[in-house]
Design a protein around this motif. Sequence first.
Motif, PDB file in Angstrom:
ATOM      1  N   ILE A   1      51.748  36.074  49.366  1.00 28.11           N
ATOM      2  CA  ILE A   1      52.342  37.041  48.436  1.00 28.11           C
ATOM      3  C   ILE A   1      51.780  38.438  48.688  1.00 28.11           C
ATOM      4  CG2 ILE A   1      52.527  37.717  46.007  1.00 28.11           C
ATOM      5  CD1 ILE A   1      52.459  34.725  45.300  1.00 28.11           C
ATOM      6  N   GLU A   2      50.472  38.520  48.937  1.00 29.74           N
ATOM      7  CA  GLU A   2      49.844  39.814  49.214  1.00 29.74           C
ATOM      8  C   GLU A   2      50.452  40.454  50.459  1.00 29.74           C
ATOM      9  OE1 GLU A   2      45.418  41.766  50.118  1.00 29.74           O
ATOM     10  OE2 GLU A   2      45.700  39.591  50.110  1.00 29.74           O
ATOM     11  N   THR A   3      50.586  39.673  51.522  1.00 37.48           N
ATOM     12  CA  THR A   3      51.153  40.200  52.762  1.00 37.48           C
ATOM     13  C   THR A   3      52.594  40.656  52.563  1.00 37.48           C
ATOM     14  OG1 THR A   3      49.738  38.772  54.128  1.00 37.48           O
ATOM     15  CG2 THR A   3      51.733  39.647  55.155  1.00 37.48           C
ATOM     16  N   LYS A   4      53.378  39.831  51.857  1.00 39.56           N
ATOM     17  CA  LYS A   4      54.773  40.188  51.593  1.00 39.56           C
ATOM     18  C   LYS A   4      54.861  41.483  50.789  1.00 39.56           C
ATOM     19  CE  LYS A   4      58.934  38.593  49.181  1.00 39.56           C
ATOM     20  NZ  LYS A   4      59.536  37.517  48.344  1.00 39.56           N
ATOM     21  N   THR A   5      54.009  41.608  49.781  1.00 34.90           N
ATOM     22  CA  THR A   5      54.020  42.802  48.927  1.00 34.90           C
ATOM     23  C   THR A   5      53.607  44.040  49.705  1.00 34.90           C
ATOM     24  OG1 THR A   5      53.487  41.420  46.997  1.00 34.90           O
ATOM     25  CG2 THR A   5      53.144  43.803  46.790  1.00 34.90           C
ATOM     26  N   LEU A   6      52.561  43.916  50.519  1.00 32.88           N
ATOM     27  CA  LEU A   6      52.103  45.054  51.311  1.00 32.88           C
ATOM     28  C   LEU A   6      53.170  45.497  52.313  1.00 32.88           C
ATOM     29  CD1 LEU A   6      48.356  44.162  52.032  1.00 32.88           C
ATOM     30  CD2 LEU A   6      49.238  45.956  50.540  1.00 32.88           C
TER      31      LEU A   6
ATOM     32  N   LEU B   1      48.137  43.354  40.017  1.00 31.79           N
ATOM     33  CA  LEU B   1      47.451  44.187  41.001  1.00 31.79           C
ATOM     34  C   LEU B   1      46.345  43.433  41.728  1.00 31.79           C
ATOM     35  CD1 LEU B   1      47.140  47.557  39.036  1.00 31.79           C
ATOM     36  CD2 LEU B   1      48.784  46.985  40.816  1.00 31.79           C
ATOM     37  N   ASP B   2      45.811  42.391  41.086  1.00 37.09           N
ATOM     38  CA  ASP B   2      44.689  41.663  41.672  1.00 37.09           C
ATOM     39  C   ASP B   2      45.062  40.878  42.915  1.00 37.09           C
ATOM     40  OD1 ASP B   2      42.939  42.615  39.810  1.00 37.09           O
ATOM     41  OD2 ASP B   2      43.072  40.878  38.483  1.00 37.09           O
ATOM     42  N   ILE B   3      46.353  40.747  43.227  1.00 40.49           N
ATOM     43  CA  ILE B   3      46.697  40.024  44.449  1.00 40.49           C
ATOM     44  C   ILE B   3      46.295  40.837  45.687  1.00 40.49           C
ATOM     45  CG2 ILE B   3      48.645  38.861  43.351  1.00 40.49           C
ATOM     46  CD1 ILE B   3      50.479  40.661  45.086  1.00 40.49           C
ATOM     47  N   ILE B   4      46.059  42.147  45.520  1.00 43.51           N
ATOM     48  CA  ILE B   4      45.539  42.953  46.614  1.00 43.51           C
ATOM     49  C   ILE B   4      44.029  42.753  46.645  1.00 43.51           C
ATOM     50  CG2 ILE B   4      45.365  45.245  47.637  1.00 43.51           C
ATOM     51  CD1 ILE B   4      48.212  44.175  47.444  1.00 43.51           C
TER      52      ILE B   4
ATOM     53  N   ILE C   1      40.825  21.756  48.119  1.00 43.78           N
ATOM     54  CA  ILE C   1      42.141  21.837  48.747  1.00 43.78           C
ATOM     55  C   ILE C   1      43.091  22.665  47.891  1.00 43.78           C
ATOM     56  CG2 ILE C   1      44.194  20.502  49.394  1.00 43.78           C
ATOM     57  CD1 ILE C   1      42.300  18.260  50.262  1.00 43.78           C
ATOM     58  N   ASN C   2      43.035  22.441  46.576  1.00 47.89           N
ATOM     59  CA  ASN C   2      43.889  23.210  45.667  1.00 47.89           C
ATOM     60  C   ASN C   2      43.545  24.697  45.721  1.00 47.89           C
ATOM     61  OD1 ASN C   2      45.850  23.290  43.346  1.00 47.89           O
ATOM     62  ND2 ASN C   2      44.054  24.145  42.325  1.00 47.89           N
ATOM     63  N   THR C   3      42.213  24.990  45.792  1.00 44.87           N
ATOM     64  CA  THR C   3      41.779  26.376  45.901  1.00 44.87           C
ATOM     65  C   THR C   3      42.275  27.005  47.191  1.00 44.87           C
ATOM     66  OG1 THR C   3      39.793  25.942  44.592  1.00 44.87           O
ATOM     67  CG2 THR C   3      39.778  27.911  45.994  1.00 44.87           C
ATOM     68  N   TRP C   4      42.179  26.256  48.290  1.00 49.76           N
ATOM     69  CA  TRP C   4      42.679  26.763  49.568  1.00 49.76           C
ATOM     70  C   TRP C   4      44.176  27.044  49.506  1.00 49.76           C
ATOM     71  CZ3 TRP C   4      39.737  22.479  52.741  1.00 49.76           C
ATOM     72  CH2 TRP C   4      38.407  22.875  52.911  1.00 49.76           C
ATOM     73  N   ASN C   5      44.904  26.098  48.884  1.00 50.80           N
ATOM     74  CA  ASN C   5      46.359  26.277  48.773  1.00 50.80           C
ATOM     75  C   ASN C   5      46.706  27.498  47.943  1.00 50.80           C
ATOM     76  OD1 ASN C   5      47.084  24.086  50.345  1.00 50.80           O
ATOM     77  ND2 ASN C   5      47.090  22.662  48.617  1.00 50.80           N
ATOM     78  N   GLU C   6      45.982  27.694  46.840  1.00 53.98           N
ATOM     79  CA  GLU C   6      46.240  28.854  45.993  1.00 53.98           C
ATOM     80  C   GLU C   6      45.909  30.154  46.724  1.00 53.98           C
ATOM     81  OE1 GLU C   6      47.719  29.044  43.036  1.00 53.98           O
ATOM     82  OE2 GLU C   6      48.095  26.895  43.259  1.00 53.98           O
ATOM     83  N   GLU C   7      44.787  30.131  47.466  1.00 51.96           N
ATOM     84  CA  GLU C   7      44.409  31.328  48.225  1.00 51.96           C
ATOM     85  C   GLU C   7      45.442  31.613  49.307  1.00 51.96           C
ATOM     86  OE1 GLU C   7      40.524  30.490  49.645  1.00 51.96           O
ATOM     87  OE2 GLU C   7      39.520  31.077  47.775  1.00 51.96           O
TER      88      GLU C   7
END
Length: 235
Positions: A43-48, A121-124, A31-37
């Motif tokens: 954040i990735e979508t917002k940045t893009l 950069l890894d968030i992409i 669940i924590n992994t899902w939440n982090e993903e």
Amino acid sequence: MADDNRPLKYARYAVGEIILVVIGILIALQINTWNEERKTGIIETKTLKEIRSNLMFDLVELDSDIDIMDSITISGEAVIDYLSKYDQPNDEFKYNVQVSRINPHFDPMHGGFSLLNSKGLDIISNDSLRGSISKLYESSYPYYAKYENERIFKINNIILPKYAEYFSFISNQNNYFEATSEISQTDYIALKNDPSFINILNLAILENNMVQNRAQRTSGNINDLIDFIDEELRD
């Protein structure tokens, strides 16, 4: 016999408890992994989207500069042609002189890329997209700026001083670029007999065309990256 089975029952119970605890921990970790993903994806979508917005602004500005550079070349060639044919300056000639010395400057927006760098950069998640973004901001934009800076140096140190020998420049709100030049009849005759001015003007046209060529390539790079980002956001 019942007492003899009691330790076995306790052992089974303990093992069951351990298994339940382990399963609970694994579920919590998942669940924590899902939440982090999910958070990373947001954040990735917002940045893009921020980068895309910046790129759209950059594209409008750069394409406008490309159009201005068309005008610079046309005006410069018109000045050369006019000097070879006529003995008196007219208003169109004076205006073309003004346009031929214009120096457009591209100032790209870096807000989205700065946000990306701050988040990492890894968030992409798409490696190819991440590489394309980095290439534009860390290679294409600086390379184009190098072309612009070389032209700015030549305009300020070679071209404009030569113009100043013959022309003064004044505001004129009736013209598209809101300015024009002035030259006396005496200076115009001297200008016609000064081959170095034609050489300088040809240099200005050459520099303009070189920067415009690089601008067109950079514009293409921006368009390609916008399309890449749109494809990623659709997915």
